[in-house]
Design a protein around this motif. Structure first.
Motif, PDB file in Angstrom:
ATOM      1  N   LYS A 126      -7.054   6.407  21.522  1.00 40.43           N
ATOM      2  CA  LYS A 126      -5.550   6.611  21.955  1.00 40.43           C
ATOM      3  C   LYS A 126      -4.612   8.368  22.227  1.00 40.43           C
ATOM      4  O   LYS A 126      -3.833   9.034  22.613  1.00 40.43           O
ATOM      5  N   GLY A 127      -6.435   9.137  22.104  1.00 40.48           N
ATOM      6  CA  GLY A 127      -5.920  10.352  22.866  1.00 40.48           C
ATOM      7  C   GLY A 127      -5.384  11.350  21.523  1.00 40.48           C
ATOM      8  O   GLY A 127      -4.324  12.300  22.024  1.00 40.48           O
ATOM      9  N   LEU A 128      -5.253  10.443  20.090  1.00 37.25           N
ATOM     10  CA  LEU A 128      -4.000  11.866  19.119  1.00 37.25           C
ATOM     11  C   LEU A 128      -5.120  12.714  18.669  1.00 37.25           C
ATOM     12  O   LEU A 128      -4.092  13.625  17.756  1.00 37.25           O
ATOM     13  N   PHE A 162       3.693   7.963  20.557  1.00 43.35           N
ATOM     14  CA  PHE A 162       2.902   9.420  20.916  1.00 43.35           C
ATOM     15  C   PHE A 162       2.950   9.872  21.859  1.00 43.35           C
ATOM     16  O   PHE A 162       1.921  10.766  22.438  1.00 43.35           O
ATOM     17  N   ASN A 163       2.337   8.659  22.946  1.00 40.62           N
ATOM     18  CA  ASN A 163       1.821   8.604  24.548  1.00 40.62           C
ATOM     19  C   ASN A 163       2.387   9.822  25.298  1.00 40.62           C
ATOM     20  O   ASN A 163       1.662  10.504  25.938  1.00 40.62           O
ATOM     21  N   PRO A 206      -9.033   8.297  28.934  1.00 37.12           N
ATOM     22  CA  PRO A 206      -8.274   6.803  28.809  1.00 37.12           C
ATOM     23  C   PRO A 206      -7.669   6.023  28.906  1.00 37.12           C
ATOM     24  O   PRO A 206      -7.635   6.111  27.134  1.00 37.12           O
ATOM     25  N   SER A 207      -6.436   6.055  29.063  1.00 36.48           N
ATOM     26  CA  SER A 207      -5.117   4.759  28.490  1.00 36.48           C
ATOM     27  C   SER A 207      -5.939   3.269  28.074  1.00 36.48           C
ATOM     28  O   SER A 207      -6.867   2.680  29.167  1.00 36.48           O
ATOM     29  N   ILE A 208      -5.475   2.678  27.041  1.00 37.10           N
ATOM     30  CA  ILE A 208      -5.723   1.929  26.111  1.00 37.10           C
ATOM     31  C   ILE A 208      -4.918   1.005  25.909  1.00 37.10           C
ATOM     32  O   ILE A 208      -4.402   2.004  24.325  1.00 37.10           O
ATOM     33  N   ASP A 209      -4.498   0.033  26.198  1.00 37.60           N
ATOM     34  CA  ASP A 209      -4.044  -1.045  24.842  1.00 37.60           C
ATOM     35  C   ASP A 209      -4.322  -1.852  23.829  1.00 37.60           C
ATOM     36  O   ASP A 209      -5.482  -2.772  23.821  1.00 37.60           O
ATOM     37  N   LEU A 210      -5.051  -2.300  22.508  1.00 40.14           N
ATOM     38  CA  LEU A 210      -5.454  -2.442  21.740  1.00 40.14           C
ATOM     39  C   LEU A 210      -4.588  -3.956  21.242  1.00 40.14           C
ATOM     40  O   LEU A 210      -5.710  -4.785  20.629  1.00 40.14           O
ATOM     41  N   TYR A 264     -19.419   3.933  22.163  1.00 41.25           N
ATOM     42  CA  TYR A 264     -18.034   4.240  23.078  1.00 41.25           C
ATOM     43  C   TYR A 264     -17.402   5.687  21.761  1.00 41.25           C
ATOM     44  O   TYR A 264     -17.787   5.248  20.305  1.00 41.25           O
ATOM     45  N   GLU A 265     -17.411   6.509  22.164  1.00 42.26           N
ATOM     46  CA  GLU A 265     -17.411   7.828  21.344  1.00 42.26           C
ATOM     47  C   GLU A 265     -16.443   8.055  19.540  1.00 42.26           C
ATOM     48  O   GLU A 265     -17.473   8.525  19.298  1.00 42.26           O
ATOM     49  N   PRO A 266     -15.247   7.647  19.887  1.00 44.82           N
ATOM     50  CA  PRO A 266     -14.121   6.973  18.911  1.00 44.82           C
ATOM     51  C   PRO A 266     -14.604   6.443  17.508  1.00 44.82           C
ATOM     52  O   PRO A 266     -14.897   6.820  16.311  1.00 44.82           O
ATOM     53  N   PHE A 267     -16.271   5.323  18.208  1.00 49.74           N
ATOM     54  CA  PHE A 267     -16.785   4.788  16.591  1.00 49.74           C
ATOM     55  C   PHE A 267     -17.427   5.606  15.986  1.00 49.74           C
ATOM     56  O   PHE A 267     -18.401   6.314  14.848  1.00 49.74           O
ATOM     57  N   HIS A 268     -18.732   6.101  17.073  1.00 50.29           N
ATOM     58  CA  HIS A 268     -20.259   6.817  16.113  1.00 50.29           C
ATOM     59  C   HIS A 268     -19.776   7.829  16.185  1.00 50.29           C
ATOM     60  O   HIS A 268     -20.085   8.560  14.933  1.00 50.29           O
ATOM     61  N   SER A 269     -18.534   8.803  16.979  1.00 48.83           N
ATOM     62  CA  SER A 269     -18.304  10.246  15.925  1.00 48.83           C
ATOM     63  C   SER A 269     -17.127  10.116  14.787  1.00 48.83           C
ATOM     64  O   SER A 269     -17.402  11.256  13.877  1.00 48.83           O
TER      65      SER A 269
END
Length: 363
Positions: free
Chosen positions: A61-63, A182-183, A191-195, A323-328
């Motif tokens: 979410k870019g937070l 928090f957008n 990139p914007s994503i709605d989970l 998907y970088e947020p997963f492996h990082s």
């Protein structure tokens, strides 16, 4: 509760998970907890699958610059989670941690030879508590509630303004992060994503329900079972539902190949719909831990994911590598060391297995 005491009910030998105590939300209409940049802080363990899902969502979410993070040491003893003790090391830029409180774990493992629960490697084994320099997570709980009398769990979503816990239930924290509150502060380069898209919400909730009870929590019910019949029932149930998941992904993949072709099909292979959703975020932390830890440590050894569930493994490798947020946010060091060195009732000698190799397959 000490981690070295039984986690199972002595009457039936079955694992019982603690219910989270703090269940507030954040919204513009909330009388206390309103959205703001830098007001909230996340306390996590890189080993804990429940905390892991909040780190993933925070990044998706870019937070990462909006909500800070502190990471406990991988070892949990009878007093619970602890922080890195040396404040002078807090600005170290090393394997996993950035000075801002960010997390970026590299897909490599260090030797566990000579490591003890008292080992503190700056930038690898954890961070300080950036806000109060507490030595234990328990101190944070007591700051929020001096009469708190349950286990000191992660994740914790903390309010720096009122100095209390907003929420310590991971499923609710990830929905707070995804809600859009928090957008306006989020990193515009992400990139914007709605989970949780409305058209998929009911299906996501349905999948989350059986995945949680039978896979996410299922591995714990098998691993902490203290009677043979309870263990056997739980481990068989896990693999029954892994087979269900395998069939879902297999059927989806066949249809995706027919619709888009083999090259594009993998980019749309998700648990629900044709996009990344909360269902993937909630499933991933368990599946990525399965072969490295749950197979041997929790005795979920009917099969590995990589050998027995080819489509689940393909889904996992695609998520991890693309998907970088997963492996990082995935630290195999913390995962392996925590389970094998903290659960002395299960593994009294604290020996950490070297395998599997690799921790996760290439794509």
């Amino acid at each position: 509760m000490s981690v070295n005491k039984p986690w199972a009910d002595p009457k039936d030998g079955a694992f019982k998970r603690q219910v989270s105590s703090f269940r507030e939300t954040i919204s513009p209409n909330h009388p206390v907890f309103k959205p703001a940049n830098g007001r909230y802080w996340l306390y996590v363990s890189l080993a804990c699958p429940w905390a892991h899902r909040t780190l993933i969502t925070r990044a998706l979410k870019g937070l990462t610059s909006v909500i800070g993070v502190s990471v406990v040491h991988w070892h949990m003893d009878s007093k619970g989670w602890k922080f890195f003790p040396d404040e002078s090391q807090s600005t170290s830029r090393d394997l996993c941690f950035e000075p801002s409180g960010g997390v970026k774990c590299l897909p490599q493992s260090h030797s566990t030879k000579g490591l003890t629960p008292e080992t503190y490697r700056a930038g690898i084994d954890g961070t300080i508590d950036h806000n109060y320099n507490f030595k234990r997570l328990s101190e944070l709980y007591y700051k929020a509630d001096p009469d708190y009398a349950a286990r000191f769990t992660v994740p914790v979503l903390w309010d720096l303004e009122t100095k209390t816990i907003v929420n310590n239930e991971s499923s609710e924290i990830i929905r707070i992060f995804n809600s859009g509150v928090f957008n306006e502060f989020a990193d515009p380069s992400v990139p914007s994503i709605d989970l949780l898209p409305k058209e998929l919400e009911s299906e996501i909730d349905e999948v989350n329900g059986w995945v949680y009870d039978n896979i996410n929590n299922g591995v714990y019910k098998a691993g902490f079972a203290e009677k043979q019949d309870v263990y056997e029932h739980e481990v068989i149930n896990i693999f029954t539902h892994l087979k269900k998941l395998e069939e879902i992904l297999q059927n989806k993949y066949v249809k995706l190949v027919e619709k888009y072709g083999e090259q594009e099909a993998l980019s749309k292979l998700f648990v629900v719909g044709e996009q990344l959703t909360e269902a993937d975020v909630r499933l991933y932390p368990t599946i990525v831990r399965f072969d490295p830890v749950y197979v041997q440590h929790f005795k979920c050894n009917i099969s590995t994911i990589r050998d027995g569930f080819k489509m689940v493994d393909l889904w996992l490798r695609n998520i991890y590598w693309n998907y970088e947020p997963f492996h990082s946010t995935t630290s195999f060091d913390h995962i392996k060391l925590h389970y094998t060195r903290s659960h002395t009732r299960i593994n009294p000698l604290g020996i950490t297995p070297l395998g599997p190799k690799p921790d996760i397959g290439s794509l």
